[in-house]
Design a protein around this motif. Sequence first.
Motif, PDB file in Angstrom:
ATOM      1  N   MET A   1       0.843  -1.201   0.000  1.00  0.00           N
ATOM      2  CA  MET A   1       0.000   0.000   0.000  1.00  0.00           C
ATOM      3  C   MET A   1       0.879   1.252   0.000  1.00  0.00           C
ATOM      4  O   MET A   1       1.730   1.387   0.875  1.00  0.00           O
ATOM      5  CB  MET A   1      -0.900  -0.016   1.244  1.00  0.00           C
ATOM      6  N   VAL A   3       0.820   5.575  -0.443  1.00  0.00           N
ATOM      7  CA  VAL A   3       0.079   6.836  -0.602  1.00  0.00           C
ATOM      8  C   VAL A   3       1.075   7.982  -0.669  1.00  0.00           C
ATOM      9  O   VAL A   3       2.141   7.931  -0.045  1.00  0.00           O
ATOM     10  CB  VAL A   3      -0.916   7.075   0.550  1.00  0.00           C
ATOM     11  N   ARG A 228       4.074   7.557   2.035  1.00  0.00           N
ATOM     12  CA  ARG A 228       3.941   6.600   3.148  1.00  0.00           C
ATOM     13  C   ARG A 228       3.680   5.216   2.575  1.00  0.00           C
ATOM     14  O   ARG A 228       2.794   5.046   1.746  1.00  0.00           O
ATOM     15  CB  ARG A 228       2.782   7.010   4.062  1.00  0.00           C
ATOM     16  N   ILE A 230       3.578   0.771   3.544  1.00  0.00           N
ATOM     17  CA  ILE A 230       3.484  -0.239   4.610  1.00  0.00           C
ATOM     18  C   ILE A 230       4.356  -1.425   4.225  1.00  0.00           C
ATOM     19  O   ILE A 230       4.130  -2.071   3.217  1.00  0.00           O
ATOM     20  CB  ILE A 230       2.029  -0.670   4.824  1.00  0.00           C
ATOM     21  N   GLY A 233       3.794  -4.729   7.729  1.00  0.00           N
ATOM     22  CA  GLY A 233       2.884  -4.269   8.789  1.00  0.00           C
ATOM     23  C   GLY A 233       3.291  -2.986   9.478  1.00  0.00           C
ATOM     24  O   GLY A 233       2.576  -2.497  10.349  1.00  0.00           O
ATOM     25  N   LYS A 234       4.443  -2.404   9.098  1.00  0.00           N
ATOM     26  CA  LYS A 234       4.886  -1.150   9.732  1.00  0.00           C
ATOM     27  C   LYS A 234       4.835  -0.012   8.733  1.00  0.00           C
ATOM     28  O   LYS A 234       5.185  -0.190   7.555  1.00  0.00           O
ATOM     29  CB  LYS A 234       6.307  -1.303  10.275  1.00  0.00           C
ATOM     30  N   VAL A 235       4.446   1.153   9.213  1.00  0.00           N
ATOM     31  CA  VAL A 235       4.312   2.327   8.341  1.00  0.00           C
ATOM     32  C   VAL A 235       5.647   3.051   8.253  1.00  0.00           C
ATOM     33  O   VAL A 235       6.269   3.363   9.275  1.00  0.00           O
ATOM     34  CB  VAL A 235       3.211   3.283   8.875  1.00  0.00           C
TER      35      VAL A 235
ATOM     36  N   LEU B   8      -5.702   0.189  11.457  1.00  0.00           N
ATOM     37  CA  LEU B   8      -4.570   1.115  11.354  1.00  0.00           C
ATOM     38  C   LEU B   8      -4.382   1.777  12.714  1.00  0.00           C
ATOM     39  O   LEU B   8      -5.342   2.297  13.287  1.00  0.00           O
ATOM     40  CB  LEU B   8      -4.874   2.175  10.282  1.00  0.00           C
ATOM     41  N   ARG B  82      -9.782  -0.906   1.702  1.00  0.00           N
ATOM     42  CA  ARG B  82      -8.398  -0.442   1.589  1.00  0.00           C
ATOM     43  C   ARG B  82      -8.325   1.022   1.163  1.00  0.00           C
ATOM     44  O   ARG B  82      -7.420   1.754   1.575  1.00  0.00           O
ATOM     45  CB  ARG B  82      -7.634  -1.323   0.603  1.00  0.00           C
ATOM     46  N   ILE B  85      -8.869   3.085   4.202  1.00  0.00           N
ATOM     47  CA  ILE B  85      -7.650   3.115   5.030  1.00  0.00           C
ATOM     48  C   ILE B  85      -6.621   4.060   4.412  1.00  0.00           C
ATOM     49  O   ILE B  85      -5.912   4.787   5.125  1.00  0.00           O
ATOM     50  CB  ILE B  85      -7.087   1.687   5.190  1.00  0.00           C
ATOM     51  N   LYS B  86      -6.553   4.085   3.076  1.00  0.00           N
ATOM     52  CA  LYS B  86      -5.587   4.959   2.396  1.00  0.00           C
ATOM     53  C   LYS B  86      -5.849   6.434   2.698  1.00  0.00           C
ATOM     54  O   LYS B  86      -4.919   7.216   2.880  1.00  0.00           O
ATOM     55  CB  LYS B  86      -5.666   4.735   0.883  1.00  0.00           C
ATOM     56  N   LEU B  89      -4.499   7.126   6.027  1.00  0.00           N
ATOM     57  CA  LEU B  89      -3.029   7.039   6.052  1.00  0.00           C
ATOM     58  C   LEU B  89      -2.386   8.328   5.520  1.00  0.00           C
ATOM     59  O   LEU B  89      -1.293   8.702   5.929  1.00  0.00           O
ATOM     60  CB  LEU B  89      -2.578   5.833   5.221  1.00  0.00           C
ATOM     61  N   LEU B  90      -3.093   9.001   4.631  1.00  0.00           N
ATOM     62  CA  LEU B  90      -2.575  10.262   4.080  1.00  0.00           C
ATOM     63  C   LEU B  90      -2.693  11.421   5.077  1.00  0.00           C
ATOM     64  O   LEU B  90      -2.003  12.410   4.963  1.00  0.00           O
ATOM     65  CB  LEU B  90      -3.351  10.624   2.814  1.00  0.00           C
ATOM     66  N   THR B 109       1.377   1.109  12.798  1.00  0.00           N
ATOM     67  CA  THR B 109       1.200  -0.247  12.232  1.00  0.00           C
ATOM     68  C   THR B 109      -0.113  -0.373  11.457  1.00  0.00           C
ATOM     69  O   THR B 109      -1.042   0.421  11.645  1.00  0.00           O
ATOM     70  CB  THR B 109       1.188  -1.304  13.353  1.00  0.00           C
ATOM     71  N   TYR B 110      -0.120  -1.413  10.606  1.00  0.00           N
ATOM     72  CA  TYR B 110      -1.341  -1.753   9.861  1.00  0.00           C
ATOM     73  C   TYR B 110      -1.446  -3.271   9.784  1.00  0.00           C
ATOM     74  O   TYR B 110      -0.440  -3.951   9.557  1.00  0.00           O
ATOM     75  CB  TYR B 110      -1.272  -1.156   8.451  1.00  0.00           C
TER      76      TYR B 110
END
Lengths: 255, 350
Positions: A1, A3, A228, A230, A233-235, B8, B82, B85-86, B89-90, B109-110
Amino acid sequence: MLVARTFKRIKIQAKTPIAKPGNGVIRGGNTTNLLLAYNEQAEGKAGSRYMVKGLRGMLNHAMMALAQQQGIEVCHSSDKRETQAGVRLLPEGFHPNGSCFPENECIKHKIMGSIKKQSLIRFDSVIVVSDNLKGTFEDAQKIHIGTENRTSLMYKTKKSIQNFKDRYIGGRLIFTIELLGKLTKKELGFLLKGILYMPELRWGRGGNNGAGKLVLENIQLQKVRLERTIVKGKVQEETKVQNLWREMEEALQSW
Amino acid sequence: MVKKRYILEGKLLTPLITSSPVMKKGPVRIKVLRALNDMQRYPLRSYPGKLVKGERREPTVLKGFRGYVRITCYDWNETRAREVIKTYLLKDYLGRGTCEGFGKIQWLTYREEEGKTQLRVKKRKLRIRKGLGPNYPLALQRLLCALMLHDFVQTSKHISKIYVEVTIHDPEIRVACQRHHEQPVEENTLLSRVKYYDKMAAYISRRKTKKVAQRYDYKNGKIDFEKLAKEIEEKQQSAYKLYHYIYHSKELKRIVESMSYGRKSLRNHLLLMVNLAIGDFLKGKLVLADEKKSQQRPSKEWENTQRLRMLRCIYSPSMSNADSREPNQLEDREGSEHSRGKDSKKKAVR
């Protein structure tokens, strides 16, 4: 993922000998503390992070003072005209906050917004930590944090009433302003001139006692790409920065 | 199909300013936690304020929370979840006062989890009956009469809701109606049941407040309350007649049940009470002690006879509309049918 987004920001480096941008007097206590952002239990009490406040309000007042000096009518910080008794609160050269919107919108309202319209700028939160701690921190800036013991005295007899404490900060700090929308050259120029006018004012309380002086050292207009991802599992975060010197000079000349 | 849970998590660098630590937006649920493992304890609070001398009241003090944030999206569709979630996340900030730097987040974490299968239990919806069922025991009929008449008399709290008081002949029902706002009350009496169903119906129907100044809408014509009271008084001996009258009454539909809850009518309140009582009786929750045992609860024979009656109603067209009509109306209808038949004969002759 994955962004990503791109935006512009103004990065400012400043220095203050002593400033008290506190959270105000807490009822029941005798210390005027800074606003606690968070603290990690592993580092104990000394590792607590504080949030520095009052920079946006200072810029707001700097813009007002600049416009008054140049003879332009802009929004006042307050939206009240007079008190209930009929005493006029609004000084000459200003109109109540948000009253110019949507017809004849002034330049300050375009940038700062009001309850009727969203602002075009966002102050990134400034988080500080005491410089007594060892190591480096990604999420906080190191600065001197101290307390000042003071006493309040009676009017004529000069007898002491009670002791109280003031928390203050001193040192070098960096704060950034994110541009949320597209600003014209004039608007960007007015914003930059407002930032340059900020040292004329005082930051926080105790301005008459010498506190709250701000010295600007460096101002940069930047274009930032933030990514960003993943991974397992870590960002993870990555930023690419580009300086826009020419655009900044043109904006300053246009106002 | 099993729903998936997309989670998330992040750390709050500055206090998040909201009224409550739990927020919901469509399939997304945002929760502020004290620690990532700690789900039960309430998150730490902070009250940022402004430097106004002597004033730290509502506009200057903000309510915020410190700790961690967990965003969960619970959806069948994977791509849709998803994308949701994106968007989060932004974001760098959440909540109010983001222009001043409040609510800054550092995402950590995710993960994706498989949710539990949930069996949907279908609950039967409470419906208001068109008419009462046949052969109810006498004790239940008396209770229904009391429930339907309880707002037409003066009590310690209010006067009659149709302004004209209805004289009730049965002394026990009269006392139950007049004292249904008083305390204390003996249990398993008519008065206690009237009180219970009045409260129950109010609890179900009163959700949103709407204060009104008028008991009914004067613009659509005045209501003749004396006539209304007289007609109710005439029908008080039969629960069937009284229910039929209230169900079809247009005047009671216009009258408001409570002045602070203007959306609910008096008709609906009375019918809801009656239907709740009947529902309890059929389930066996309502035990009427003052009657004989055979009349307390519907026996198996009684139920069998009722089923047979229902089957007859379905298969014979002549019995289908027998219960919910008044005898006067049926007579009129018969008369009209006769007249129609005569007309048709005449037409045929011509």
